[in-house]
Scaffold this active site. Structure first.
Site, PDB file in Angstrom:
ATOM      1  N   TYR A  41      13.657 -56.588  -8.316  1.00 51.79           N
ATOM      2  CA  TYR A  41      12.656 -55.536  -8.524  1.00 51.79           C
ATOM      3  C   TYR A  41      12.411 -55.299 -10.016  1.00 51.79           C
ATOM      4  O   TYR A  41      13.355 -55.323 -10.805  1.00 51.79           O
ATOM      5  CB  TYR A  41      13.152 -54.235  -7.890  1.00 51.79           C
ATOM      6  CG  TYR A  41      12.183 -53.091  -8.047  1.00 51.79           C
ATOM      7  CD1 TYR A  41      11.146 -52.917  -7.143  1.00 51.79           C
ATOM      8  CD2 TYR A  41      12.285 -52.204  -9.111  1.00 51.79           C
ATOM      9  CE1 TYR A  41      10.240 -51.881  -7.288  1.00 51.79           C
ATOM     10  CE2 TYR A  41      11.390 -51.154  -9.259  1.00 51.79           C
ATOM     11  CZ  TYR A  41      10.364 -51.007  -8.347  1.00 51.79           C
ATOM     12  OH  TYR A  41       9.473 -49.979  -8.499  1.00 51.79           O
ATOM     13  N   TRP A  67       9.087 -54.204 -13.244  1.00 52.56           N
ATOM     14  CA  TRP A  67       7.692 -54.139 -13.670  1.00 52.56           C
ATOM     15  C   TRP A  67       7.242 -55.305 -14.524  1.00 52.56           C
ATOM     16  O   TRP A  67       6.044 -55.496 -14.699  1.00 52.56           O
ATOM     17  CB  TRP A  67       7.454 -52.835 -14.432  1.00 52.56           C
ATOM     18  CG  TRP A  67       6.913 -51.760 -13.554  1.00 52.56           C
ATOM     19  CD1 TRP A  67       7.489 -51.267 -12.421  1.00 52.56           C
ATOM     20  CD2 TRP A  67       5.676 -51.056 -13.719  1.00 52.56           C
ATOM     21  NE1 TRP A  67       6.700 -50.287 -11.881  1.00 52.56           N
ATOM     22  CE2 TRP A  67       5.578 -50.121 -12.658  1.00 52.56           C
ATOM     23  CE3 TRP A  67       4.658 -51.094 -14.664  1.00 52.56           C
ATOM     24  CZ2 TRP A  67       4.488 -49.260 -12.520  1.00 52.56           C
ATOM     25  CZ3 TRP A  67       3.582 -50.221 -14.513  1.00 52.56           C
ATOM     26  CH2 TRP A  67       3.507 -49.332 -13.453  1.00 52.56           C
TER      27      TRP A  67
HETATM   28  N1  LIG Z   1      16.889 -41.707 -12.687  1.00 51.66           N
HETATM   29  C1  LIG Z   1      15.714 -42.319 -12.503  1.00 51.66           C
HETATM   30  N2  LIG Z   1      15.676 -43.665 -12.380  1.00 51.66           N
HETATM   31  C2  LIG Z   1      14.494 -44.292 -12.174  1.00 51.66           C
HETATM   32  C3  LIG Z   1      13.277 -43.562 -12.127  1.00 51.66           C
HETATM   33  C4  LIG Z   1      13.341 -42.145 -12.256  1.00 51.66           C
HETATM   34  O1  LIG Z   1      12.313 -41.444 -12.177  1.00 51.66           O
HETATM   35  N3  LIG Z   1      14.571 -41.563 -12.462  1.00 51.66           N
HETATM   36  N4  LIG Z   1      12.091 -44.226 -11.936  1.00 51.66           N
HETATM   37  C5  LIG Z   1      12.168 -45.450 -11.158  1.00 51.66           C
HETATM   38  C6  LIG Z   1      10.891 -46.155 -11.145  1.00 51.66           C
HETATM   39  S1  LIG Z   1       9.540 -45.254 -10.590  1.00 51.66           S
HETATM   40  C7  LIG Z   1      10.764 -47.459 -11.499  1.00 51.66           C
HETATM   41  S2  LIG Z   1       9.267 -48.254 -11.207  1.00 51.66           S
HETATM   42  C8  LIG Z   1      11.898 -48.220 -12.051  1.00 51.66           C
HETATM   43  C9  LIG Z   1      11.479 -49.184 -13.178  1.00 51.66           C
HETATM   44  O2  LIG Z   1      12.474 -50.117 -13.396  1.00 51.66           O
HETATM   45  P1  LIG Z   1      12.138 -51.570 -14.022  1.00 51.66           P
HETATM   46  O3  LIG Z   1      10.798 -52.023 -13.576  1.00 51.66           O
HETATM   47  O4  LIG Z   1      13.287 -52.456 -13.726  1.00 51.66           O
HETATM   48  O5  LIG Z   1      12.098 -51.223 -15.567  1.00 51.66           O
HETATM   49  P2  LIG Z   1      11.483 -52.016 -16.803  1.00 51.66           P
HETATM   50  O6  LIG Z   1      12.127 -51.435 -18.014  1.00 51.66           O
HETATM   51  O7  LIG Z   1       9.996 -51.986 -16.749  1.00 51.66           O
HETATM   52  O8  LIG Z   1      12.027 -53.487 -16.602  1.00 51.66           O
HETATM   53  C10 LIG Z   1      11.230 -54.618 -16.707  1.00 51.66           C
HETATM   54  C11 LIG Z   1      12.003 -55.721 -17.427  1.00 51.66           C
HETATM   55  O9  LIG Z   1      11.199 -56.892 -17.375  1.00 51.66           O
HETATM   56  C12 LIG Z   1      11.268 -57.530 -18.657  1.00 51.66           C
HETATM   57  N5  LIG Z   1      10.089 -58.399 -18.813  1.00 51.66           N
HETATM   58  C13 LIG Z   1       8.855 -58.058 -19.261  1.00 51.66           C
HETATM   59  N6  LIG Z   1       8.054 -59.142 -19.250  1.00 51.66           N
HETATM   60  C14 LIG Z   1       8.795 -60.178 -18.795  1.00 51.66           C
HETATM   61  C15 LIG Z   1       8.517 -61.560 -18.552  1.00 51.66           C
HETATM   62  O10 LIG Z   1       7.412 -62.044 -18.742  1.00 51.66           O
HETATM   63  N7  LIG Z   1       9.539 -62.323 -18.062  1.00 51.66           N
HETATM   64  C16 LIG Z   1      10.778 -61.813 -17.805  1.00 51.66           C
HETATM   65  N8  LIG Z   1      11.701 -62.656 -17.316  1.00 51.66           N
HETATM   66  N9  LIG Z   1      11.062 -60.527 -18.061  1.00 51.66           N
HETATM   67  C17 LIG Z   1      10.092 -59.718 -18.517  1.00 51.66           C
HETATM   68  C18 LIG Z   1      11.352 -56.387 -19.645  1.00 51.66           C
HETATM   69  O11 LIG Z   1      11.851 -56.830 -20.890  1.00 51.66           O
HETATM   70  C19 LIG Z   1      12.282 -55.416 -18.894  1.00 51.66           C
HETATM   71  O12 LIG Z   1      13.623 -55.656 -19.211  1.00 51.66           O
HETATM   72  O13 LIG Z   1      12.890 -47.312 -12.548  1.00 51.66           O
HETATM   73  C20 LIG Z   1      13.318 -46.384 -11.555  1.00 51.66           C
HETATM   74  N10 LIG Z   1      14.474 -45.654 -12.041  1.00 51.66           N
HETATM   75  N1  LIG Z   2       4.727 -43.259 -20.241  1.00 50.29           N
HETATM   76  C1  LIG Z   2       5.120 -43.710 -19.039  1.00 50.29           C
HETATM   77  N2  LIG Z   2       4.297 -43.581 -17.956  1.00 50.29           N
HETATM   78  C2  LIG Z   2       4.717 -44.004 -16.725  1.00 50.29           C
HETATM   79  C3  LIG Z   2       5.977 -44.627 -16.546  1.00 50.29           C
HETATM   80  C4  LIG Z   2       6.819 -44.746 -17.709  1.00 50.29           C
HETATM   81  O1  LIG Z   2       7.956 -45.250 -17.623  1.00 50.29           O
HETATM   82  N3  LIG Z   2       6.353 -44.280 -18.927  1.00 50.29           N
HETATM   83  N4  LIG Z   2       6.362 -45.074 -15.298  1.00 50.29           N
HETATM   84  C5  LIG Z   2       5.303 -45.290 -14.289  1.00 50.29           C
HETATM   85  C6  LIG Z   2       5.850 -45.409 -12.933  1.00 50.29           C
HETATM   86  S1  LIG Z   2       6.573 -46.881 -12.477  1.00 50.29           S
HETATM   87  C7  LIG Z   2       5.735 -44.444 -11.996  1.00 50.29           C
HETATM   88  S2  LIG Z   2       6.328 -44.709 -10.402  1.00 50.29           S
HETATM   89  C8  LIG Z   2       5.061 -43.168 -12.292  1.00 50.29           C
HETATM   90  C9  LIG Z   2       5.925 -41.998 -11.774  1.00 50.29           C
HETATM   91  O2  LIG Z   2       5.192 -40.846 -11.709  1.00 50.29           O
HETATM   92  P1  LIG Z   2       5.906 -39.480 -11.281  1.00 50.29           P
HETATM   93  O3  LIG Z   2       6.896 -39.746 -10.228  1.00 50.29           O
HETATM   94  O4  LIG Z   2       4.844 -38.504 -11.006  1.00 50.29           O
HETATM   95  O5  LIG Z   2       6.604 -39.106 -12.667  1.00 50.29           O
HETATM   96  P2  LIG Z   2       7.924 -38.388 -13.173  1.00 50.29           P
HETATM   97  O6  LIG Z   2       7.757 -38.410 -14.664  1.00 50.29           O
HETATM   98  O7  LIG Z   2       9.152 -38.968 -12.608  1.00 50.29           O
HETATM   99  O8  LIG Z   2       7.822 -36.917 -12.636  1.00 50.29           O
HETATM  100  C10 LIG Z   2       6.713 -36.090 -12.892  1.00 50.29           C
HETATM  101  C11 LIG Z   2       7.129 -34.660 -12.986  1.00 50.29           C
HETATM  102  O9  LIG Z   2       7.575 -34.167 -11.722  1.00 50.29           O
HETATM  103  C12 LIG Z   2       8.248 -32.944 -11.990  1.00 50.29           C
HETATM  104  N5  LIG Z   2       9.342 -32.794 -11.022  1.00 50.29           N
HETATM  105  C13 LIG Z   2      10.501 -33.469 -10.933  1.00 50.29           C
HETATM  106  N6  LIG Z   2      11.254 -33.004  -9.911  1.00 50.29           N
HETATM  107  C14 LIG Z   2      10.525 -32.009  -9.331  1.00 50.29           C
HETATM  108  C15 LIG Z   2      10.724 -31.135  -8.219  1.00 50.29           C
HETATM  109  O10 LIG Z   2      11.740 -31.182  -7.498  1.00 50.29           O
HETATM  110  N7  LIG Z   2       9.718 -30.240  -7.945  1.00 50.29           N
HETATM  111  C16 LIG Z   2       8.580 -30.159  -8.670  1.00 50.29           C
HETATM  112  N8  LIG Z   2       7.656 -29.279  -8.328  1.00 50.29           N
HETATM  113  N9  LIG Z   2       8.373 -30.958  -9.745  1.00 50.29           N
HETATM  114  C17 LIG Z   2       9.323 -31.869 -10.050  1.00 50.29           C
HETATM  115  C18 LIG Z   2       8.717 -32.988 -13.414  1.00 50.29           C
HETATM  116  O11 LIG Z   2       7.987 -32.034 -14.159  1.00 50.29           O
HETATM  117  C19 LIG Z   2       8.336 -34.371 -13.865  1.00 50.29           C
HETATM  118  O12 LIG Z   2       7.990 -34.406 -15.222  1.00 50.29           O
HETATM  119  O13 LIG Z   2       4.870 -43.008 -13.691  1.00 50.29           O
HETATM  120  C20 LIG Z   2       4.288 -44.160 -14.301  1.00 50.29           C
HETATM  121  N10 LIG Z   2       3.894 -43.826 -15.662  1.00 50.29           N
HETATM  122 MO   LIG Z   3       7.675 -46.703 -10.544  1.00 53.31          MO
END
Ligand SMILES: Nc1nc2c(c(=O)[nH]1)N[C@H]1C(S)=C(S)[C@@H](COP(=O)(O)OP(=O)(O)OC[C@H]3O[C@@H](n4cnc5c(=O)[nH]c(N)nc54)[C@H](O)[C@@H]3O)O[C@H]1N2
Ligand SMILES: Nc1nc2c(c(=O)[nH]1)N[C@H]1C(S)=C(S)[C@@H](COP(=O)(O)OP(=O)(O)OC[C@H]3O[C@@H](n4cnc5c(=O)[nH]c(N)nc54)[C@H](O)[C@@H]3O)O[C@H]1N2
Ligand SMILES: [Mo]
Length: 764
Positions: free
Chosen positions: A110, A112
């Protein structure tokens, strides 16, 4: 010769200067009203001290192979030739398949990765595995697993997790925009696979100017928080369902519900209503009850309910709410609340799942399929719910419930990751470290030596998107962009395609893998497939040469989720949803039939296992939210300038309320130790009234930096919240990640140890 050409990233569409000396002059292409700060530092990916210079093998693995597994996370790495590294990888893969069959290889991988349809590492990797013998994969996402599974049950399709309306529709139709999760437009910097101009900030401004009332419900105020015309309600985290139930109770009691809509377009309203009123469990979910659970003012809840009954209301729910224990419930209950109001299917009313999760909120999708690099998926494949990976590695043979069936964990001999960072994205990282010491071999392809590389035996250096040719397409809004190579590969880095072609060669499958095409051949081919798909749907895309030499291309989109709900409203007989009843299921016989108390047949309030109202709060009295970082995408570009500029004392900021800080003798800018029974990390205190008392927030993505991964006593020094988060499924239904249900304590920390996460432990 210097030449200005276009490229694309998840942050947008860019142009930069191509020259022999590396990448320069990278800036957003075209007019962008709100380019993200990250873009000024994109070039940092191409040359940081964290770039992997050559193939690397862990010292112990070179000497002893799998017997050295306990050394993962604490050893140095030996540079080897590409030939040697790929031979080792091929031997390990073959040995695992000989011993355990294809179910011994975990290729869920998994993550991005980067923008670009062809150089998608997961597609490249999975095609290679499929051609040579198969693997165990993963379903659902870390973003929205609970919603994907639950929404499919009550709205008939996982696409509905994006249900929403675009900003002009909201401006022109909505009277009250109620945002659970607040207005996290820091997240709207990106979209998966790239994005056009950044429109969310100006979209919201236009709504406010037009007189749309905005109420934001979140324990944290975002950047729009200081505007007097936005009202903020800050409940205890994870109690949104109780608030929604209290609102529903007032609407029902005061007979402000749309009985016609409930009868025509929904099933199970009576069951849901009986629960709200307390007929089934003896607890009436009154506004006063909701006020006790949420710690909001009861009169404010009543006032909000009244205004919702008088105004055309759109209920938005951030995905963050379902990344929590029982995370299915806020999504289901929001749907029930919108159904009671009766506006679902009208423009600017009803449901808005996912607001602020990506740029171009509510913009639809392309009306045709864009080509993907073909993975050659098998008809049948063993899968696990994506965030159960540590459970799988730690307990082969165990079974868990998932969406009405049981999943048995296979024994895994080889874990291979390309384009993702589990030591960023997974919860309870010490537990994950213990899990990663189980398989015989761990392989990682990445351009940087991110924390998962430290747990690997073989590390294969990848190029970045700036070092290759490709084309990009956005997930929301119809944008295409050519991606021109801007720089030569760093060190010995190779494109993932070339790496897996060379691996396929070792299994006699090179020709099958490449189909005789190189990079430009595949890019042309994939454009021509996309063009054919477009033509069948009545759209005319330019020939490849014209596209390649042009800039960003914009195609009108269709919003299939809101269109689907509008048709349901118009005539539910003629346009049923894909649910068993064809209607919105406020009670689901199917889910009820699974017999799970943690997710019964209609939306319910269930106390999370960790929250401020529970027993654990005596010991760990602060609720930790771990949201998305403003200065980077997940862990990507963490060593870059934009991310570094957001840190406090070189660590991730920990947002804490002045009262909580004062009670602990913490001042703004202090280094703090944040801890619970699962681990401890150091963060930089950011004392702010923007956060509710009793809540702290540490954004994700500061690279895991720990001397002894796996040992909860070993201090993480960089502010990675995932050493603290719980690694447990949301419920028996979705098994999604529940990171946002975490309690911690926090104290001032005396020392100032160095952060070593970006240093590659090389043995030369
Ligand atoms: N506690 C907590 N944990 C969370 C979240 C949260 O809200 N709270 N959010 C979750 C969510 S929504 C998501 S989507 C995940 C994201 O988790 P990931 O998608 O695993 O995070 P990234 O840092 O985007 O990792 C992408 C990796 O791909 C590498 N990469 C980029 N381009 C290439 C390429 O061309 N080739 C190869 N081989 N590698 C490449 C980058 O260097 C990076 O290390 O995290 C989750 N984890
Ligand atoms: N700059 C930047 N943008 C991103 C990403 C990134 O890594 N960096 N990641 C992308 C990805 S993969 C995803 S999936 C999306 C995620 O998008 P979201 O899941 O919407 O984003 P988060 O930042 O995890 O949370 C948004 C807000 O939810 C609120 N929140 C948290 N817990 C609770 C709760 O229990 N109740 C209420 N009412 N509010 C709560 C907090 O204020 C938090 O800042 O964002 C995307 N956009
Ligand atoms: Mo995500």
């Amino acid at each position: 010769m210097k030449e200005r050409v276009g490229t694309a990233a998840h942050w947008g569409i860019y142009e930069g200067v191509r020259s022999a000396g590396g990448v320069s002059g990278l800036r957003p292409a075209g007019r962008d009203p709100d380019p993200p700060s990250i873009s000024s530092n994109l070039a940092d990916v191409s040359d940081t001290r964290a770039r992997v210079p050559s193939p690397l093998v862990r010292e112990g693995y070179l000497a002893q192979g799998p017997d050295s597994r306990e050394g993962r996370g604490g050893e140095r790495y030996v540079p080897v030739s590409w030939g040697r590294a790929l031979d080792l990888a091929a031997e390990a893969l073959q040995a695992t398949r000989n011993r355990l069959g294809s179910d011994g290889v975990f290729g869920g991988s998994y993550g991005w990765a980067s923008a670009g349809r062809f150089h998608n590492p997961q597609s490249q990797f999975k095609r290679f595995l499929n051609l040579t013998g198969g693997y165990v994969s993963a379903v659902n996402t870390y973003s929205s697993a609970a919603a994907e599974v639950a929404v499919t049950r009550f709205l008939g399709s996982s696409r509905m997790i994006n249900a929403g309306h675009d900003w002009p529709t909201i401006r022109d139709n909505t009277e009250l925009l109620l945002c659970f999760g607040g207005l996290p437009f820091k997240n709207a910097a990106i979209d998966a696979g790239s994005t056009g101009p950044h429109v969310d900030g100006e979209g919201l401004d236009a709504c406010l100017e037009a007189g749309v009332e905005v109420v934001a419900v979140s324990p944290l105020r975002h950047s729009h928080g200081d505007r007097a015309d936005i009202r903020w309600l800050a409940p205890r985290p994870n109690t949104d369902v109780a608030l929604m139930l209290g609102l529903a109770h007032w609407l029902i009691e005061n007979d402000r519900i749309d009985r016609d809509f409930l009868a025509r377009c929904c099933v199970g309203a009576d069951r849901a209503i009986a629960y709200v009123m307390g007929d089934t469990d003896g607890v009436a979910k009154t506004p006063a009850w909701a006020a006790r659970v949420t710690e909001l003012d009861g009169a404010a809840i009543v006032d909000l309910a009244r205004r919702m009954s008088e105004k055309r209301t759109l209920i938005a729910v951030a995905w963050a709410l379902q990344r929590a224990d029982r995370g299915e419930q806020p999504f289901w209950m929001a749907c029930a609340l919108a159904a009671l109001l009766g506006g679902i299917g009208c423009p600017g009313e009803g449901l808005g799942y996912g607001l602020g999760a990506f740029n171009n909120y509510g913009a639809g999708r392309l009306p045709f399929r864009k080509a993907a690099f073909p993975q050659i998926k098998p008809a049948e494949q063993r899968v696990i719910p994506v965030s159960r990976v540590a459970d799988m590695l730690l307990a082969p043979g165990a079974t868990i419930p998932y969406d009405g069936r049981r999943i048995a964990f296979p024994e895994i001999g080889l874990v291979w990751w390309a384009g993702g960072n589990p030591f960023h994205h997974h919860q309870d990282l010490h537990r994950l470290a213990r899990a990663f010491r189980r398989p015989d071999t761990v392989i990682v392809n990445d351009s940087v030596f991110q924390p998962t590389c430290r747990m690997a035996d073989i590390v294969l250096p990848a190029t970045t998107f700036l070092e290759r040719n490709d084309w990009a397409a956005s997930a929301h809004g119809g944008f295409f962009a050519p991606m021109h190579k801007l720089a030569e590969p760093f060190g010995e880095a190779r494109n993932d395609h070339d790496v897996f072609a060379a691996m396929a060669d070792r299994f006699g499958k090179r020709e099958a893998f490449t189909e005789g095409r190189g990079e430009m051949g595949w890019i042309r081919h994939m454009w021509s497939v996309t063009r054919d798909n477009a033509r069948s749907a009545g759209y005319d895309l330019p020939e490849f040469e014209a596209f390649w030499s042009g800039g960003m291309l914009s195609i009108p989109t269709v919003n299939d989720t809101s269109a689907r709900l509008a048709l349901l409203r118009e005539d539910p007989e003629a346009h049923p949803l894909d649910t068993p009843s064809g209607r919105i299921e406020l009670f689901s016989e199917t889910v009820a039939g699974f017999g799970h108390d943690d997710c019964p047949g209609h939306p319910v309030w269930r106390e999370p296992r960790e929250w401020l109202g529970g027993a654990e709060a005596g010991r760990y009295p602060l609720h930790l939210m771990s949201d998305q970082p403003a200065g980077r995408l997940h862990s990507q570009l963490d060593p870059g300038g934009a991310s570094q500029a957001t840190k406090v004392r070189r660590r991730e900021p920990c947002l804490i309320h002045p009262d909580d800080a004062a009670a602990r003798g913490i001042a703004d800018g202090d280094i703090v130790r944040v801890f619970n029974g699962r681990g401890a990390c150091l963060a930089g205190a950011a004392v702010t009234g923007r956060i509710r008392p009793g809540v702290v927030d540490i954004a994700t993505g500061s690279w895991f930096d720990c001397a002894e991964p796996g040992d909860p006593r070993s201090l993480e020094r960089h502010g990675n919240p995932n050493v603290l988060t719980r690694d447990a499924g949301c419920s028996s239904l979705s098994q999604g990640p529940s990171c946002n249900s975490t309690l911690v304590e926090c104290e001032k920390f005396g020392g100032d140890p160095p952060v070593e996460a970006y240093d590659i432990p090389l043995k030369i």
